[in-house]
Design a protein around this motif. Sequence first.
Motif, PDB file in Angstrom:
ATOM      1  N   ALA A 129       0.831  -1.199   0.000  1.00  0.00           N
ATOM      2  CA  ALA A 129       0.000   0.000   0.000  1.00  0.00           C
ATOM      3  C   ALA A 129       0.865   1.248   0.000  1.00  0.00           C
ATOM      4  O   ALA A 129       1.964   1.269   0.556  1.00  0.00           O
ATOM      5  CB  ALA A 129      -0.913  -0.003   1.221  1.00  0.00           C
ATOM      6  N   ASN A 130       0.362   2.279  -0.650  1.00  0.00           N
ATOM      7  CA  ASN A 130       1.036   3.584  -0.706  1.00  0.00           C
ATOM      8  C   ASN A 130       2.485   3.502  -1.155  1.00  0.00           C
ATOM      9  O   ASN A 130       3.342   4.223  -0.662  1.00  0.00           O
ATOM     10  CB  ASN A 130       0.945   4.279   0.656  1.00  0.00           C
ATOM     11  N   GLN A 131       2.705   2.613  -2.061  1.00  0.00           N
ATOM     12  CA  GLN A 131       4.008   2.560  -2.713  1.00  0.00           C
ATOM     13  C   GLN A 131       3.774   2.474  -4.208  1.00  0.00           C
ATOM     14  O   GLN A 131       2.677   2.190  -4.668  1.00  0.00           O
ATOM     15  CB  GLN A 131       4.779   1.330  -2.251  1.00  0.00           C
ATOM     16  N   VAL A 132       4.843   2.710  -4.946  1.00  0.00           N
ATOM     17  CA  VAL A 132       4.776   2.503  -6.390  1.00  0.00           C
ATOM     18  C   VAL A 132       5.437   1.170  -6.687  1.00  0.00           C
ATOM     19  O   VAL A 132       6.587   0.939  -6.314  1.00  0.00           O
ATOM     20  CB  VAL A 132       5.494   3.626  -7.152  1.00  0.00           C
ATOM     21  N   THR A 133       4.679   0.296  -7.292  1.00  0.00           N
ATOM     22  CA  THR A 133       5.221  -0.998  -7.686  1.00  0.00           C
ATOM     23  C   THR A 133       5.398  -0.990  -9.196  1.00  0.00           C
ATOM     24  O   THR A 133       4.456  -0.703  -9.930  1.00  0.00           O
ATOM     25  CB  THR A 133       4.265  -2.137  -7.293  1.00  0.00           C
ATOM     26  N   ALA A 134       6.625  -1.251  -9.644  1.00  0.00           N
ATOM     27  CA  ALA A 134       6.880  -1.259 -11.081  1.00  0.00           C
ATOM     28  C   ALA A 134       6.877  -2.690 -11.579  1.00  0.00           C
ATOM     29  O   ALA A 134       7.452  -3.572 -10.941  1.00  0.00           O
ATOM     30  CB  ALA A 134       8.208  -0.586 -11.391  1.00  0.00           C
TER      31      ALA A 134
ATOM     32  N   ASP B 283       5.175  10.259  -8.122  1.00  0.00           N
ATOM     33  CA  ASP B 283       5.838  10.287  -6.825  1.00  0.00           C
ATOM     34  C   ASP B 283       4.967  11.002  -5.790  1.00  0.00           C
ATOM     35  O   ASP B 283       4.896  10.598  -4.635  1.00  0.00           O
ATOM     36  CB  ASP B 283       7.196  10.972  -6.970  1.00  0.00           C
ATOM     37  N   GLU B 284       4.283  12.077  -6.253  1.00  0.00           N
ATOM     38  CA  GLU B 284       3.409  12.809  -5.333  1.00  0.00           C
ATOM     39  C   GLU B 284       2.180  11.989  -4.953  1.00  0.00           C
ATOM     40  O   GLU B 284       1.749  11.978  -3.810  1.00  0.00           O
ATOM     41  CB  GLU B 284       2.924  14.094  -6.006  1.00  0.00           C
ATOM     42  N   LEU B 285       1.613  11.314  -5.985  1.00  0.00           N
ATOM     43  CA  LEU B 285       0.369  10.574  -5.774  1.00  0.00           C
ATOM     44  C   LEU B 285       0.556   9.424  -4.810  1.00  0.00           C
ATOM     45  O   LEU B 285      -0.388   8.987  -4.160  1.00  0.00           O
ATOM     46  CB  LEU B 285      -0.153  10.042  -7.117  1.00  0.00           C
ATOM     47  N   ARG B 286       1.782   8.943  -4.704  1.00  0.00           N
ATOM     48  CA  ARG B 286       2.080   7.784  -3.871  1.00  0.00           C
ATOM     49  C   ARG B 286       1.603   7.981  -2.431  1.00  0.00           C
ATOM     50  O   ARG B 286       1.246   7.032  -1.746  1.00  0.00           O
ATOM     51  CB  ARG B 286       3.592   7.577  -3.925  1.00  0.00           C
ATOM     52  N   ARG B 287       1.601   9.226  -1.995  1.00  0.00           N
ATOM     53  CA  ARG B 287       1.199   9.482  -0.619  1.00  0.00           C
ATOM     54  C   ARG B 287      -0.244   9.060  -0.361  1.00  0.00           C
ATOM     55  O   ARG B 287      -0.592   8.640   0.722  1.00  0.00           O
ATOM     56  CB  ARG B 287       1.373  10.967  -0.290  1.00  0.00           C
ATOM     57  N   ASN B 288      -1.071   9.203  -1.382  1.00  0.00           N
ATOM     58  CA  ASN B 288      -2.496   8.922  -1.189  1.00  0.00           C
ATOM     59  C   ASN B 288      -2.975   7.638  -1.845  1.00  0.00           C
ATOM     60  O   ASN B 288      -4.047   7.154  -1.521  1.00  0.00           O
ATOM     61  CB  ASN B 288      -3.334  10.074  -1.718  1.00  0.00           C
ATOM     62  N   TYR B 289      -2.217   7.176  -2.798  1.00  0.00           N
ATOM     63  CA  TYR B 289      -2.709   6.032  -3.565  1.00  0.00           C
ATOM     64  C   TYR B 289      -1.655   4.949  -3.623  1.00  0.00           C
ATOM     65  O   TYR B 289      -0.452   5.214  -3.500  1.00  0.00           O
ATOM     66  CB  TYR B 289      -3.055   6.443  -4.998  1.00  0.00           C
ATOM     67  N   THR B 290      -2.143   3.752  -3.877  1.00  0.00           N
ATOM     68  CA  THR B 290      -1.236   2.656  -4.189  1.00  0.00           C
ATOM     69  C   THR B 290      -1.124   2.603  -5.705  1.00  0.00           C
ATOM     70  O   THR B 290      -2.141   2.604  -6.396  1.00  0.00           O
ATOM     71  CB  THR B 290      -1.822   1.334  -3.657  1.00  0.00           C
ATOM     72  N   ILE B 291       0.101   2.606  -6.184  1.00  0.00           N
ATOM     73  CA  ILE B 291       0.269   2.705  -7.633  1.00  0.00           C
ATOM     74  C   ILE B 291       1.009   1.486  -8.173  1.00  0.00           C
ATOM     75  O   ILE B 291       2.004   1.051  -7.587  1.00  0.00           O
ATOM     76  CB  ILE B 291       1.028   3.995  -8.000  1.00  0.00           C
ATOM     77  N   VAL B 292       0.473   0.946  -9.250  1.00  0.00           N
ATOM     78  CA  VAL B 292       1.170  -0.123  -9.959  1.00  0.00           C
ATOM     79  C   VAL B 292       1.429   0.370 -11.370  1.00  0.00           C
ATOM     80  O   VAL B 292       0.512   0.821 -12.048  1.00  0.00           O
ATOM     81  CB  VAL B 292       0.330  -1.419 -10.017  1.00  0.00           C
ATOM     82  N   ILE B 293       2.691   0.335 -11.785  1.00  0.00           N
ATOM     83  CA  ILE B 293       3.015   0.892 -13.091  1.00  0.00           C
ATOM     84  C   ILE B 293       3.771  -0.131 -13.927  1.00  0.00           C
ATOM     85  O   ILE B 293       4.693  -0.793 -13.440  1.00  0.00           O
ATOM     86  CB  ILE B 293       3.834   2.208 -12.941  1.00  0.00           C
ATOM     87  N   VAL B 294       3.305  -0.299 -15.159  1.00  0.00           N
ATOM     88  CA  VAL B 294       4.038  -1.142 -16.107  1.00  0.00           C
ATOM     89  C   VAL B 294       4.933  -0.213 -16.908  1.00  0.00           C
ATOM     90  O   VAL B 294       4.481   0.840 -17.372  1.00  0.00           O
ATOM     91  CB  VAL B 294       3.068  -1.868 -17.058  1.00  0.00           C
ATOM     92  N   THR B 295       6.186  -0.542 -17.032  1.00  0.00           N
ATOM     93  CA  THR B 295       7.059   0.340 -17.804  1.00  0.00           C
ATOM     94  C   THR B 295       8.112  -0.459 -18.557  1.00  0.00           C
ATOM     95  O   THR B 295       8.518  -1.551 -18.141  1.00  0.00           O
ATOM     96  CB  THR B 295       7.732   1.395 -16.900  1.00  0.00           C
ATOM     97  N   HIS B 296       8.511   0.087 -19.668  1.00  0.00           N
ATOM     98  CA  HIS B 296       9.593  -0.510 -20.453  1.00  0.00           C
ATOM     99  C   HIS B 296      10.908   0.180 -20.157  1.00  0.00           C
ATOM    100  O   HIS B 296      11.949  -0.225 -20.636  1.00  0.00           O
ATOM    101  CB  HIS B 296       9.277  -0.398 -21.947  1.00  0.00           C
ATOM    102  N   SER B 297      10.794   1.283 -19.423  1.00  0.00           N
ATOM    103  CA  SER B 297      12.008   2.048 -19.180  1.00  0.00           C
ATOM    104  C   SER B 297      12.586   1.672 -17.820  1.00  0.00           C
ATOM    105  O   SER B 297      11.963   1.868 -16.780  1.00  0.00           O
ATOM    106  CB  SER B 297      11.682   3.544 -19.234  1.00  0.00           C
ATOM    107  N   MET B 298      13.757   1.106 -17.867  1.00  0.00           N
ATOM    108  CA  MET B 298      14.456   0.699 -16.645  1.00  0.00           C
ATOM    109  C   MET B 298      14.652   1.896 -15.730  1.00  0.00           C
ATOM    110  O   MET B 298      14.455   1.827 -14.522  1.00  0.00           O
ATOM    111  CB  MET B 298      15.834   0.160 -17.032  1.00  0.00           C
ATOM    112  N   GLN B 299      15.052   3.023 -16.353  1.00  0.00           N
ATOM    113  CA  GLN B 299      15.338   4.218 -15.546  1.00  0.00           C
ATOM    114  C   GLN B 299      14.077   4.685 -14.846  1.00  0.00           C
ATOM    115  O   GLN B 299      14.112   5.101 -13.697  1.00  0.00           O
ATOM    116  CB  GLN B 299      15.877   5.359 -16.444  1.00  0.00           C
ATOM    117  N   GLN B 300      12.968   4.599 -15.586  1.00  0.00           N
ATOM    118  CA  GLN B 300      11.721   5.055 -14.984  1.00  0.00           C
ATOM    119  C   GLN B 300      11.367   4.194 -13.771  1.00  0.00           C
ATOM    120  O   GLN B 300      11.036   4.719 -12.714  1.00  0.00           O
ATOM    121  CB  GLN B 300      10.586   4.978 -16.008  1.00  0.00           C
ATOM    122  N   ALA B 301      11.496   2.888 -13.950  1.00  0.00           N
ATOM    123  CA  ALA B 301      11.206   1.987 -12.840  1.00  0.00           C
ATOM    124  C   ALA B 301      12.100   2.340 -11.655  1.00  0.00           C
ATOM    125  O   ALA B 301      11.637   2.430 -10.512  1.00  0.00           O
ATOM    126  CB  ALA B 301      11.420   0.548 -13.278  1.00  0.00           C
ATOM    127  N   ALA B 302      13.364   2.575 -11.933  1.00  0.00           N
ATOM    128  CA  ALA B 302      14.309   2.883 -10.858  1.00  0.00           C
ATOM    129  C   ALA B 302      13.960   4.208 -10.196  1.00  0.00           C
ATOM    130  O   ALA B 302      14.086   4.368  -8.989  1.00  0.00           O
ATOM    131  CB  ALA B 302      15.729   2.934 -11.420  1.00  0.00           C
TER     132      ALA B 302
END
Lengths: 298, 458
Positions: free
Chosen positions: A75-80, A238-257
């Motif tokens: 919860a309240n994290q960004v999962t890539a 990054d801002e939204l993480r405070r209020n929401y649980t975020i799951v993001i699919v990405t092809h960009s390694m840097q973005q995930a990092a």
Amino acid sequence: MSAQAEPKQPPSSPVETGTAMTDLTKPVVAADGAGAPSAQPHGANRVEPKVTTTDVKVFYGSSEALHGIQTEIPANQVTALIGPSGCGKSTFLRCLNRMNDTIEGARVTGKILMDGEDIYDKSLDVVLLRARVGMVFQKPNPFPKSIFENIAYGPRIHGLAKSKGELADIVERSLKRAGLWDEVKDRLKEPGTGLSGGQQQRLCIARAIAVSPEVILMDEPCSALDPIATARIEELIDELRRNYTIVIVTHSMQQAARVSQKTCFFHLGDLVEEGDTDQIFTNPRDKRTQDYITGRFG
Amino acid sequence: MATGTADTTIGAARAASPTTQRVQATLARRRAAETRFRLIGLSAVILGIGLVALLFASILSRGLPAFWQATLTLEVYIDPEIVDVSPAPDAAAFDSQAAYEEAFLGWQTELARTNWGRVLRNALLAYLPPEAAESGRAVEGLIASNERFELRALIQEDPGLIGETITFQGLADANIDVWVKGNIDRSLPDDRLPLTSDQRAWVEILLEQGVLTQEFASSLLFNVDSRSSPASAGLAGAFVGSLFMMLIVIVLSVPIGVAAAIYLEEFAPRNRFTDLIEVNINNLAAVPSIVFGLLGAAVFINWFRLPLSAPLVGGLVLTLMTLPTVIIATRSTLRAIPPSIRQAAIGLGASRVQTVAHHVLPLAVPGILTGAIIGVAQALGETAPLLLIGMSAFVAQVPASPMDASTALPVQIYLWQGNELRNFFEARTSAAIIVLLALLLSLNTIAIILRKRFEKRW
């Protein structure tokens, strides 16, 4: 949300936001949604999982696209979710709000628990689930309606606003959260499709958060955007993480990092490795993960 | 030669690679192919436009004259000796409504027995040489027989005119019209001409006096069809019949067709059953229209016992014919709406019905309208199925409801086309075609305006 908030200060106060969020949170888990708005510490930690999946398999017709995924979305994290094309990460993402239901011939087995509730349970209304789990798509897909209507649509169909003023407040607050308010506040009546790609994607994010979901799923939200627009979206995530649980699919390694706290590496329908983002990118345990993040395949 | 010089300049600039040389060798051929294709396309378009222009020119040149018709403007003395009727009954003088109605009916009968033809003949004789009085029938033949009833209606409306002289405008007989318009070969022998030599001479006299003129023929639009008095045959009955049918087709086929298309496209599962339905709908669109006529006769008339020749039955038959067109057009429009819009709505938690009603359908309206208009226009021009349900009958009144006997515009065209008074009805047929085309064009215009209006809402 900069200096100009004089006209409608009160509605955008954090207290108001908090209550709006709990509106949709089930009573059983009420403490969960509202209780953790403070920033989570980075790195190795053990947070309450928002979503738990057990042996999730997805079949398209007779072919198996996901081979039993077992993971937790904190919860309240960004999962890539990362991995080469066709590895099943988008399929997995779409399991979380049951978008796979709309695909002809798709079948999901296994268990996905959100706040301890099986989201594939027959008694659960998929409409309610999707109100709790918002989604942002790869290509910005604003409705061919006005900017205002784009944001107002979700709250309206779910009956979240009792009056026109309340609806306008939700629209303003959502646009502010998505960092789009200053750019569009003078042209809310203009078509959402007339915005630039990056603005459109932020509009879609604003549209998703207008219904105060608990989880936001993002399917490669920046793949159609230029680097500047991408940077803005990443800041926003990054801002939204405070209020929401975020799951993001990405092809960009840097973005995930950059944006995530937890990373899951998918390969050929398997969840190969998962862990804290720092650990995955600095010290992957699996050879395939290492090969992928160092760019040897994928 | 131009390409030749180009070759050498490139060659001189830097030694062309083998690839460049090979590509250059194919360039001329490709350009020629392109030019050829464009020419063929252009000539096809020109040919098409030319043929349409030819069609319109021919129809207009034949049909437009029919809108002006030989008309006699006469000073008619309503001779009380001929129009020898008792005074019109006064409603106030009767105790009961029934008694008044009976008296009025009797008075009407008196009017009907009056020899109105003689009144008109006398009026005509005033303009003709005295010896014409001897061949009264030929004189009466100058004016369309229907005008007797027009005159009667005029007097019935205002009995005070008896004994007065009024200016009465009546259509000349159909043969006079054709003769005046020069559509009868004047070199033909006397016995083959439709007019006697006396009548021809009288026509000249009437023309000279300005009694016989070409006037706008409102009768063509506002009269019903007529056999006994071809000159006054009009389209009103067929026009109203067509309007009723169109209304029925629009009201039934658009909602049913759109609903069916939405269900099949957005809700129905893909399985053998829906495949079967899809194949059948596509096949229905290809069924010859006359088959639908047979179906209508068998089902609506024989089974449901609906009246023969009724626009209701015609409308139902044409609805069956139009449905596949509407369904197919709507489905292809729905298919063209980007799935991202649906995903966006579903992702927000909209139900499927909400997704369709709020997002898909508004975007599909222009396409649906186009399909509906094509379907309705097809139905409007359809003749064959109507023949089989009795709509080719001769009907001499305007239908008051869709249950009354009626014909339709295309059927009227077909009927007039076969009329034995060839050279008069040739122009009338074309005029009816003009009316039908005008109706179709206005229908299309409405569709285009509506489409533009909905398209503006992105």
